[in-house]
Write a protein that holds these residues in place. Structure first.
Motif, mmCIF file in Angstrom:
data_model
loop_
_atom_site.group_PDB
_atom_site.id
_atom_site.type_symbol
_atom_site.label_atom_id
_atom_site.label_comp_id
_atom_site.label_asym_id
_atom_site.label_seq_id
_atom_site.Cartn_x
_atom_site.Cartn_y
_atom_site.Cartn_z
ATOM 1 N N TRP A 58 0.835 -1.204 0.000
ATOM 2 C CA TRP A 58 0.000 0.000 0.000
ATOM 3 C C TRP A 58 0.865 1.246 0.000
ATOM 4 O O TRP A 58 0.618 2.185 -0.775
ATOM 5 C CB TRP A 58 -0.917 0.012 1.229
ATOM 6 C CG TRP A 58 -1.716 1.280 1.340
ATOM 7 C CD1 TRP A 58 -2.916 1.547 0.743
ATOM 8 C CD2 TRP A 58 -1.358 2.463 2.069
ATOM 9 N NE1 TRP A 58 -3.326 2.821 1.053
ATOM 10 C CE2 TRP A 58 -2.392 3.400 1.863
ATOM 11 C CE3 TRP A 58 -0.277 2.809 2.875
ATOM 12 C CZ2 TRP A 58 -2.365 4.677 2.437
ATOM 13 C CZ3 TRP A 58 -0.236 4.074 3.441
ATOM 14 C CH2 TRP A 58 -1.280 4.997 3.231
ATOM 15 N N TYR A 59 1.900 1.271 0.837
ATOM 16 C CA TYR A 59 2.745 2.461 0.912
ATOM 17 C C TYR A 59 3.463 2.713 -0.409
ATOM 18 O O TYR A 59 3.592 3.856 -0.859
ATOM 19 C CB TYR A 59 3.758 2.340 2.056
ATOM 20 C CG TYR A 59 4.667 3.548 2.142
ATOM 21 C CD1 TYR A 59 4.156 4.796 2.471
ATOM 22 C CD2 TYR A 59 6.026 3.444 1.838
ATOM 23 C CE1 TYR A 59 4.973 5.913 2.527
ATOM 24 C CE2 TYR A 59 6.843 4.562 1.883
ATOM 25 C CZ TYR A 59 6.311 5.791 2.228
ATOM 26 O OH TYR A 59 7.124 6.899 2.253
ATOM 27 N N ARG A 60 3.911 1.657 -1.051
ATOM 28 C CA ARG A 60 4.568 1.837 -2.343
ATOM 29 C C ARG A 60 3.609 2.448 -3.367
ATOM 30 O O ARG A 60 3.987 3.340 -4.135
ATOM 31 C CB ARG A 60 5.094 0.494 -2.862
ATOM 32 C CG ARG A 60 5.802 0.613 -4.210
ATOM 33 C CD ARG A 60 6.232 -0.743 -4.731
ATOM 34 N NE ARG A 60 6.798 -0.641 -6.063
ATOM 35 C CZ ARG A 60 7.111 -1.675 -6.832
ATOM 36 N NH1 ARG A 60 6.911 -2.905 -6.398
ATOM 37 N NH2 ARG A 60 7.614 -1.491 -8.028
ATOM 38 N N ARG A 107 10.082 9.522 12.627
ATOM 39 C CA ARG A 107 9.457 8.513 11.754
ATOM 40 C C ARG A 107 9.277 9.046 10.339
ATOM 41 O O ARG A 107 9.614 8.369 9.351
ATOM 42 C CB ARG A 107 8.106 8.101 12.350
ATOM 43 C CG ARG A 107 7.290 7.180 11.456
ATOM 44 C CD ARG A 107 6.000 6.755 12.139
ATOM 45 N NE ARG A 107 5.179 7.857 12.557
ATOM 46 C CZ ARG A 107 4.369 8.541 11.749
ATOM 47 N NH1 ARG A 107 4.290 8.229 10.456
ATOM 48 N NH2 ARG A 107 3.629 9.533 12.212
ATOM 49 N N ILE A 108 8.762 10.270 10.227
ATOM 50 C CA ILE A 108 8.504 10.844 8.907
ATOM 51 C C ILE A 108 9.812 11.176 8.195
ATOM 52 O O ILE A 108 9.987 10.866 7.012
ATOM 53 C CB ILE A 108 7.621 12.102 9.038
ATOM 54 C CG1 ILE A 108 6.249 11.733 9.620
ATOM 55 C CG2 ILE A 108 7.445 12.788 7.684
ATOM 56 C CD1 ILE A 108 5.426 12.925 10.080
ATOM 57 N N ILE A 113 14.832 9.160 2.592
ATOM 58 C CA ILE A 113 15.831 8.476 1.768
ATOM 59 C C ILE A 113 15.185 7.848 0.547
ATOM 60 O O ILE A 113 15.699 7.940 -0.576
ATOM 61 C CB ILE A 113 16.565 7.393 2.601
ATOM 62 C CG1 ILE A 113 17.362 8.048 3.729
ATOM 63 C CG2 ILE A 113 17.480 6.564 1.707
ATOM 64 C CD1 ILE A 113 18.009 7.066 4.677
ATOM 65 N N ASP A 114 14.025 7.207 0.752
ATOM 66 C CA ASP A 114 13.330 6.541 -0.355
ATOM 67 C C ASP A 114 12.313 7.446 -1.044
ATOM 68 O O ASP A 114 11.736 7.055 -2.065
ATOM 69 C CB ASP A 114 12.612 5.288 0.154
ATOM 70 C CG ASP A 114 13.588 4.233 0.643
ATOM 71 O OD1 ASP A 114 14.682 4.123 0.053
ATOM 72 O OD2 ASP A 114 13.251 3.527 1.610
ATOM 73 N N MET A 118 9.336 14.236 -1.048
ATOM 74 C CA MET A 118 8.587 14.805 0.072
ATOM 75 C C MET A 118 9.198 16.118 0.553
ATOM 76 O O MET A 118 8.553 16.866 1.305
ATOM 77 C CB MET A 118 8.494 13.800 1.224
ATOM 78 C CG MET A 118 9.805 13.492 1.915
ATOM 79 S SD MET A 118 9.689 12.042 3.009
ATOM 80 C CE MET A 118 8.664 12.644 4.325
ATOM 81 N N GLY A 119 10.411 16.447 0.113
ATOM 82 C CA GLY A 119 11.026 17.717 0.477
ATOM 83 C C GLY A 119 11.446 17.775 1.930
ATOM 84 O O GLY A 119 11.666 16.747 2.578
#
Length: 315
Positions: A58-60, A107-108, A113-114, A118-119
Motif C-alpha cells: 500500500w505504501y509503495r 518517523r517521517i 531516503i526513499d 517529500m522535500g
C-alpha cells in the motif's frame, strides 16, 4: 485494436481511461453520475509519507502516486487548459504533545531516503507554526512536510473528462450492465460495486465535510493543508474558507442529505484548531467512500470483470 469498457468514472475509472488513451487504446467510459460519488466530495490531500500504516505494498502505491502527481497534473492542465485545484503548499501535521511530535518527526524524516520528493521535514516551534499558518492555535505541536499537496476532486474529474474526450475516448452518461459488454471490462463502481461484482466485498462509509469561513483570516496566502488529531483535517479552498473533515459513518444507506449532527461535530472540532473568534458554517460535501477487506485497495479479477475499488485515501 481492443476496446476497453470502463464502468464508473470516479478517480479510478477516469484516470485509467486517460492513461489507456495515451497508449492509443480505444476506450469507452460509462457513468450514471450517482449523487455521493466519493471523488467529487474528497478532501484531495496528497501526503502519504506521514501515514503510520505498515502495509508495504500500500505504501509503495501511494508513495509512487504522490511522486507522479505534479507531472500528471502539469500534463493534464496543459492538455485541457483547465485547473484541477492542485496546490503544493506543504502539510502541517499536528500532534497531542511534544513527545509524540518528536517521535513523529523521526518517523517521517526517516522516509526521506526513499522519497526525496517529500522535500523538507521540519519540527516546528510554536512561533514557526504561526509563520506557516497564523490562524492556527499553538495548542498542538507540528511537523511540516514540504511536499504535501492538495487537489480538488470535482475539478480533477472535470479535467479528466475533457482530456478523455479530447484524446478520442467516449464518455457515456448511462446505466450499463458490464456483463453485456464485449472487450476488456474494467469495473470501477465504488460504493455501488455490489450491483455487478460479488468480489471483493465492498462496504461504504458516509463521509461529510463542512466548509467554514473565518471572519478574519490572518493567512496572507493560501495555507498548507492541516492534518489534525485522528481523522481531522483542514483544507484551504479560498481566502478565509476551509473544508473541515471528516466523519466516518459506516452505513448501508445511499442517502447523502446533510446531517446537522455531523455538521455540529465538525464545527466543534475545528474550533480546537483555529483561533478566529468568529467562524461561520458553510456548505456540506458528502461522499460515499468504498472500503474493502482491511481497508486496502483491490485491483484484480472478479469473474469476467477486472475490478479496481477501495482506493479510499489512496487515490
Amino acid at each position: 485494436m481492443k476496446t476497453f469498457h470502463i464502468v464508473g468514472a470516479g478517480i479510478a475509472g477516469a484516470s485509467i481511461a486517460y492513461h489507456l488513451l495515451k497508449l492509443n487504446q480505444h476506450v469507452i467510459i460509462y457513468d450514471r453520475e450517482d449523487n455521493g460519488q466519493a471523488t467529487n466530495a474528497s478532501a484531495g490531500i496528497i501526503c502519504p509519507w506521514t501515514s503510520q500504516r505498515r502495509n508495504k505494498k500500500w505504501y509503495r502505491l501511494v508513495k509512487e502516486g504522490a511522486k507522479y502527481y505534479p507531472d500528471f497534473i502539469e500534463e493534464l492542465e496543459k492538455l485541457t487548459n483547465q485547473s484541477t485545484g492542485f496546490r503544493q503548499n506543504g502539510a502541517l501535521c499536528l500532534f497531542k504533545d511534544d513527545h509524540i511530535q518528536a517521535l513523529a518527526y523521526e518517523r517521517i524524516k526517516g522516509k526521506q531516503i526513499d522519497a526525496p520528493e517529500m522535500g523538507q521535514v521540519l519540527k516546528l516551534s510554536s512561533e514557526e507554526l504561526l509563520g506557516y499558518h497564523p490562524s492556527l492555535t499553538t495548542d498542538f505541536p507540528a511537523v511540516f512536510v514540504e511536499g504535501g499537496a492538495q487537489v480538488d476532486g470535482a475539478s480533477l474529474l472535470s479535467a479528466l473528462k475533457q482530456a478523455i474526450i479530447k484524446l478520442g475516448g467516449e464518455w457515456v452518461k448511462d446505466t450499463i450492465n458490464p456483463h453485456t459488454l464485449d472487450g476488456q471490462i474494467i469495473y470501477t463502481a465504488g460504493a455501488w460495486s455490489h450491483e455487478y461484482a460479488s468480489h471483493p466485498e465492498v462496504r461504504h462509509q458516509r463521509a461529510e465535510l463542512l466548509e467554514v469561513a473565518l471572519a478574519e483570516d490572518l493567512q496572507p496566502t493560501v495555507s498548507p493543508v492541516v492534518m489534525g488529531l485522528g481523522p481531522m483535517y483542514i483544507v484551504p479552498t479560498s481566502a478565509r474558507h476551509y473544508m473541515i473533515g471528516t466523519t466516518h459513518e459506516d452505513t448501508t444507506s445511499f442517502d447523502i442529505q446533510e446531517s446537522e449532527t455531523a455538521r455540529d461535530y465538525l464545527f466543534t472540532q475545528v474550533k480546537r484548531y483555529l483561533k478566529a473568534t468568529s467562524l461561520t458554517k458553510g456548505r456540506s460535501s458528502i461522499g460515499l467512500r468504498p472500503l474493502t477487506d482491511h481497508n486496502l485497495p483491490y485491483i484484480g479479477p472478479s469473474g469476467e470483470l477486472f475490478v479496481v475499488n477501495g482506493l479510499g485515501s489512496s487515490a
